[in-house]
Write a protein that holds these residues in place. Structure first.
Motif, PDB file in Angstrom:
ATOM      1  N   MET A 187       0.911  -1.240  -0.087  1.00  0.00           N
ATOM      2  CA  MET A 187      -0.010  -0.024  -0.002  1.00  0.00           C
ATOM      3  C   MET A 187       0.948   1.331  -0.015  1.00  0.00           C
ATOM      4  O   MET A 187       0.670   2.142  -1.003  1.00  0.00           O
ATOM      5  N   LEU A 188       1.904   1.303   0.747  1.00  0.00           N
ATOM      6  CA  LEU A 188       2.712   2.410   0.733  1.00  0.00           C
ATOM      7  C   LEU A 188       3.457   2.461  -0.522  1.00  0.00           C
ATOM      8  O   LEU A 188       3.862   3.816  -1.106  1.00  0.00           O
ATOM      9  N   THR A 189       3.841   1.488  -1.145  1.00  0.00           N
ATOM     10  CA  THR A 189       4.409   1.504  -2.515  1.00  0.00           C
ATOM     11  C   THR A 189       3.610   1.871  -3.701  1.00  0.00           C
ATOM     12  O   THR A 189       4.030   2.715  -4.614  1.00  0.00           O
ATOM     13  N   ASN A 190       2.482   1.410  -3.676  1.00  0.00           N
ATOM     14  CA  ASN A 190       1.553   1.335  -4.999  1.00  0.00           C
ATOM     15  C   ASN A 190       0.330   2.296  -4.740  1.00  0.00           C
ATOM     16  O   ASN A 190      -0.290   2.688  -5.460  1.00  0.00           O
ATOM     17  N   GLY A 191       0.079   2.444  -3.207  1.00  0.00           N
ATOM     18  CA  GLY A 191      -1.179   3.077  -3.168  1.00  0.00           C
ATOM     19  C   GLY A 191      -2.533   2.127  -3.422  1.00  0.00           C
ATOM     20  O   GLY A 191      -2.068   0.932  -3.806  1.00  0.00           O
ATOM     21  N   GLN A 192      -3.642   2.631  -3.217  1.00  0.00           N
ATOM     22  CA  GLN A 192      -4.731   1.858  -3.352  1.00  0.00           C
ATOM     23  C   GLN A 192      -5.045   1.810  -4.891  1.00  0.00           C
ATOM     24  O   GLN A 192      -5.072   2.525  -5.513  1.00  0.00           O
ATOM     25  N   GLY A 193      -5.804   0.716  -4.888  1.00  0.00           N
ATOM     26  CA  GLY A 193      -6.180   0.138  -6.261  1.00  0.00           C
ATOM     27  C   GLY A 193      -7.165  -0.812  -6.297  1.00  0.00           C
ATOM     28  O   GLY A 193      -7.995  -0.797  -5.140  1.00  0.00           O
ATOM     29  N   CYS A 194      -7.375  -1.576  -7.147  1.00  0.00           N
ATOM     30  CA  CYS A 194      -8.188  -2.808  -7.211  1.00  0.00           C
ATOM     31  C   CYS A 194      -7.709  -3.722  -6.160  1.00  0.00           C
ATOM     32  O   CYS A 194      -6.631  -4.241  -6.096  1.00  0.00           O
ATOM     33  N   TRP A 195      -8.741  -4.090  -5.301  1.00  0.00           N
ATOM     34  CA  TRP A 195      -8.287  -4.844  -3.965  1.00  0.00           C
ATOM     35  C   TRP A 195      -7.972  -6.183  -4.320  1.00  0.00           C
ATOM     36  O   TRP A 195      -7.047  -6.759  -3.888  1.00  0.00           O
ATOM     37  N   SER A 196      -8.438  -6.554  -5.402  1.00  0.00           N
ATOM     38  CA  SER A 196      -8.259  -8.082  -5.734  1.00  0.00           C
ATOM     39  C   SER A 196      -6.717  -8.009  -6.283  1.00  0.00           C
ATOM     40  O   SER A 196      -5.892  -9.225  -6.284  1.00  0.00           O
ATOM     41  N   ASP A 197      -6.404  -6.986  -7.240  1.00  0.00           N
ATOM     42  CA  ASP A 197      -5.149  -6.977  -7.542  1.00  0.00           C
ATOM     43  C   ASP A 197      -3.949  -6.659  -6.619  1.00  0.00           C
ATOM     44  O   ASP A 197      -2.985  -7.360  -6.499  1.00  0.00           O
ATOM     45  N   ILE A 198      -4.547  -6.025  -5.524  1.00  0.00           N
ATOM     46  CA  ILE A 198      -3.506  -5.636  -4.498  1.00  0.00           C
ATOM     47  C   ILE A 198      -3.210  -6.859  -3.798  1.00  0.00           C
ATOM     48  O   ILE A 198      -2.194  -7.238  -3.218  1.00  0.00           O
ATOM     49  N   ALA A 199      -4.361  -7.803  -3.599  1.00  0.00           N
ATOM     50  CA  ALA A 199      -4.156  -9.067  -2.898  1.00  0.00           C
ATOM     51  C   ALA A 199      -3.170  -9.947  -3.468  1.00  0.00           C
ATOM     52  O   ALA A 199      -2.273 -10.427  -3.060  1.00  0.00           O
ATOM     53  N   ARG A 200      -3.386 -10.014  -4.870  1.00  0.00           N
ATOM     54  CA  ARG A 200      -2.522 -10.707  -5.715  1.00  0.00           C
ATOM     55  C   ARG A 200      -1.040 -10.270  -5.815  1.00  0.00           C
ATOM     56  O   ARG A 200      -0.010 -10.833  -5.760  1.00  0.00           O
ATOM     57  N   ASN A 201      -0.946  -8.908  -6.056  1.00  0.00           N
ATOM     58  CA  ASN A 201       0.294  -8.308  -6.413  1.00  0.00           C
ATOM     59  C   ASN A 201       1.180  -8.456  -5.230  1.00  0.00           C
ATOM     60  O   ASN A 201       2.587  -8.191  -5.181  1.00  0.00           O
ATOM     61  N   ALA A 202       0.554  -8.174  -3.881  1.00  0.00           N
ATOM     62  CA  ALA A 202       1.205  -8.145  -2.760  1.00  0.00           C
ATOM     63  C   ALA A 202       1.580  -9.473  -2.193  1.00  0.00           C
ATOM     64  O   ALA A 202       2.629  -9.366  -1.227  1.00  0.00           O
ATOM     65  N   GLY A 203       1.311 -10.353  -3.170  1.00  0.00           N
ATOM     66  CA  GLY A 203       1.735 -11.808  -2.726  1.00  0.00           C
ATOM     67  C   GLY A 203       0.818 -12.565  -1.488  1.00  0.00           C
ATOM     68  O   GLY A 203       1.330 -13.082  -0.701  1.00  0.00           O
ATOM     69  N   LEU A 204      -0.270 -12.105  -1.307  1.00  0.00           N
ATOM     70  CA  LEU A 204      -0.930 -12.295  -0.233  1.00  0.00           C
ATOM     71  C   LEU A 204      -2.155 -13.408  -0.642  1.00  0.00           C
ATOM     72  O   LEU A 204      -2.641 -13.333  -1.749  1.00  0.00           O
ATOM     73  N   CYS A 209      -8.307 -12.825  -0.254  1.00  0.00           N
ATOM     74  CA  CYS A 209      -9.081 -12.044  -1.036  1.00  0.00           C
ATOM     75  C   CYS A 209      -9.274 -10.577  -0.902  1.00  0.00           C
ATOM     76  O   CYS A 209      -8.729 -10.285   0.132  1.00  0.00           O
ATOM     77  N   GLY A 210      -9.431  -9.915  -1.963  1.00  0.00           N
ATOM     78  CA  GLY A 210      -9.289  -8.603  -1.984  1.00  0.00           C
ATOM     79  C   GLY A 210      -9.950  -7.914  -0.726  1.00  0.00           C
ATOM     80  O   GLY A 210      -9.789  -6.973  -0.201  1.00  0.00           O
ATOM     81  N   LYS A 211     -11.222  -8.480  -0.512  1.00  0.00           N
ATOM     82  CA  LYS A 211     -12.250  -7.882   0.436  1.00  0.00           C
ATOM     83  C   LYS A 211     -11.680  -8.128   1.728  1.00  0.00           C
ATOM     84  O   LYS A 211     -11.498  -7.196   2.700  1.00  0.00           O
ATOM     85  N   SER A 212     -11.064  -9.047   2.089  1.00  0.00           N
ATOM     86  CA  SER A 212     -10.160  -9.338   3.249  1.00  0.00           C
ATOM     87  C   SER A 212      -9.137  -8.415   3.424  1.00  0.00           C
ATOM     88  O   SER A 212      -8.704  -7.810   4.621  1.00  0.00           O
ATOM     89  N   CYS A 213      -8.164  -7.970   2.370  1.00  0.00           N
ATOM     90  CA  CYS A 213      -7.219  -6.995   2.445  1.00  0.00           C
ATOM     91  C   CYS A 213      -7.600  -5.683   2.435  1.00  0.00           C
ATOM     92  O   CYS A 213      -7.205  -4.935   3.493  1.00  0.00           O
ATOM     93  N   ARG A 214      -8.884  -5.205   1.819  1.00  0.00           N
ATOM     94  CA  ARG A 214      -9.553  -3.994   2.213  1.00  0.00           C
ATOM     95  C   ARG A 214      -9.745  -3.830   3.629  1.00  0.00           C
ATOM     96  O   ARG A 214      -9.595  -2.805   4.216  1.00  0.00           O
ATOM     97  N   LEU A 215     -10.377  -4.824   4.309  1.00  0.00           N
ATOM     98  CA  LEU A 215     -10.727  -4.723   5.484  1.00  0.00           C
ATOM     99  C   LEU A 215      -9.701  -4.666   6.585  1.00  0.00           C
ATOM    100  O   LEU A 215      -9.770  -3.912   7.338  1.00  0.00           O
ATOM    101  N   ARG A 216      -8.664  -5.439   6.150  1.00  0.00           N
ATOM    102  CA  ARG A 216      -7.580  -5.380   7.020  1.00  0.00           C
ATOM    103  C   ARG A 216      -6.731  -3.858   7.280  1.00  0.00           C
ATOM    104  O   ARG A 216      -6.349  -3.446   8.007  1.00  0.00           O
ATOM    105  N   TRP A 217      -6.823  -3.674   5.881  1.00  0.00           N
ATOM    106  CA  TRP A 217      -6.408  -1.920   5.853  1.00  0.00           C
ATOM    107  C   TRP A 217      -7.036  -0.988   6.363  1.00  0.00           C
ATOM    108  O   TRP A 217      -6.555  -0.492   7.212  1.00  0.00           O
TER     109      TRP A 217
END
Length: 324
Positions: free
Chosen positions: A36-53, A56-64
DNA sequence: AACCGTACCAACCGCGTCTTC
DNA sequence: GGAAGACGCGGTTGGTACGGT
């Protein structure tokens, strides 16, 4: 909560789906934080994937939103925050996100939990009645009291509290507030936006990182957010009906709880001007969060009554700073 | 010390809405 | 216009902490 090593079971259970559930491990937190610090917010499902997590994107969003966001305020609710929650709940019902939007550094989940676990029971004990008529299920705001006569005791308390809060700040404070926005060229927290930024003149005077804008301790914080409701200078009357969400005033203390590298990352980022409230090139859309809730869009479902509501709120004596 | 009940809170789930194609 | 995916919200669940017995 559960210790991370106890989550092996979860991992096994979720092998089928490949997506993890359950509590987040520190490693996962760090991955998401870094991303998040490097790339900022975007599509959560992409974030989940790209961050190597393997989440699901939903879970990432909630955690953040509920845990990792640097501006989150942790710890117990102050009495003033409690009062405000009670008051807002009496107006808004179980619209936790809208209530949270007026409590800097608090999440809807946090407020919801606090309400269900503490306030509800407290009122049952002391009153044998509900904290607010909305408590029964809370889905629909009740007719609020401003036009109608009897003002509940807690509202008087809030009025007093807010009068104290603004007794030394009033209009100029709010003008400074509006004029004191930050900048944002790169914002890892677009949802947070600079709309939370700068809790008024106190922030302008003290600088963000020196300001301990303790919510509910009298400094301008969440009450001040009402102050921009009717600031027509920006030509944003309608948009301002959704006042700013959380301030970033607690970033530092949260940063201190992070690993050193992340901490320096965040500090660098912020020191690079994102929260430089002297920056005159601040963007209105950053300040007021056009990137998200108050996007200058039409009112959404569930907000249909909010404008009127806030207009009524503006009739509260403790909001008089707006029009002085 | 062990057990039990309660409080607290993180996270999940389901659903409605919005956006994109 | 409709389908699919993403997002956001509120309700609920389940695990841990903690205090009382």
């Amino acid at each position: 909560m559960r210790k991370p090593d106890l989550m092996i079971k979860d991992r096994v259970n979720n092998n089928k789906s490949k997506l993890r559930k359950g509590l987040w491990s520190p490693e996962e937190d760090e991955k998401l934080m870094r991303y998040m610090l490097t790339n900022g917010q975007g599509c959560w499902s992409d974030i989940a994937r790209n961050a190597g997590l393997q989440r699901c994107g939903k879970s990432c969003r909630l955690r953040w939103i509920n845990y990792l966001r640097p501006d989150l305020k942790r710890g117990a609710f102050s009495p003033q925050e409690e009062e405000l929650i009670i008051h807002l709940h009496s107006i808004l019902g179980n619209r936790w996100s809208q209530i949270a939007a007026r409590l800097p550094g608090r999440t809807d989940n946090e407020i919801k939990n606090f309400w269900n676990s503490t306030l509800k029971k407290r009122f049952k004990k002391t009153n044998n009645s509900t904290p607010s008529p909305n408590d029964s299920d809370g889905s629909e705001p009740r007719d609020h009291v401003t036009g109608g006569g009897v003002m509940p005791m807690h509202e008087l308390d809030i009025m007093n509290m807010c009068m104290e809060t603004f007794s030394s700040s009033s209009t100029s404070t709010m003008q400074n507030f509006v004029a004191g926005g930050g900048c944002s060229q790169f914002d890892p927290f677009p949802m947070l936006d600079n709309r939370y930024d700068m809790s008024g003149a106190a922030a302008a005077a003290a600088g963000l990182f020196n300001m301990q804008a303790q919510v509910g301790t009298g400094e301008i914080g969440f009450y001040g957010q009402y102050g921009i409701l009717e600031d027509n200078n920006m030509g944003l009357e309608r948009d301002l009906s959704l006042p700013p969400l959380e301030s970033r005033s607690h970033i530092e203390e949260n940063i201190n709880a992070r690993p050193v590298d992340l901490k320096s990352n965040i500090n660098n980022h912020f020191n690079n001007g994102c929260f430089n409230n002297t920056d005159q090139s601040f963007k209105v859309e950053n300040m007021f969060g056009f990137g998200n809730h108050a996007q200058g869009e039409s009112l959404k479902m569930g907000e249909w009554d909010f404008e009127g509501l806030m207009q009524d709120l503006s009739s509260f004596p403790f909001l008089d700073f707006q029009v002085e």
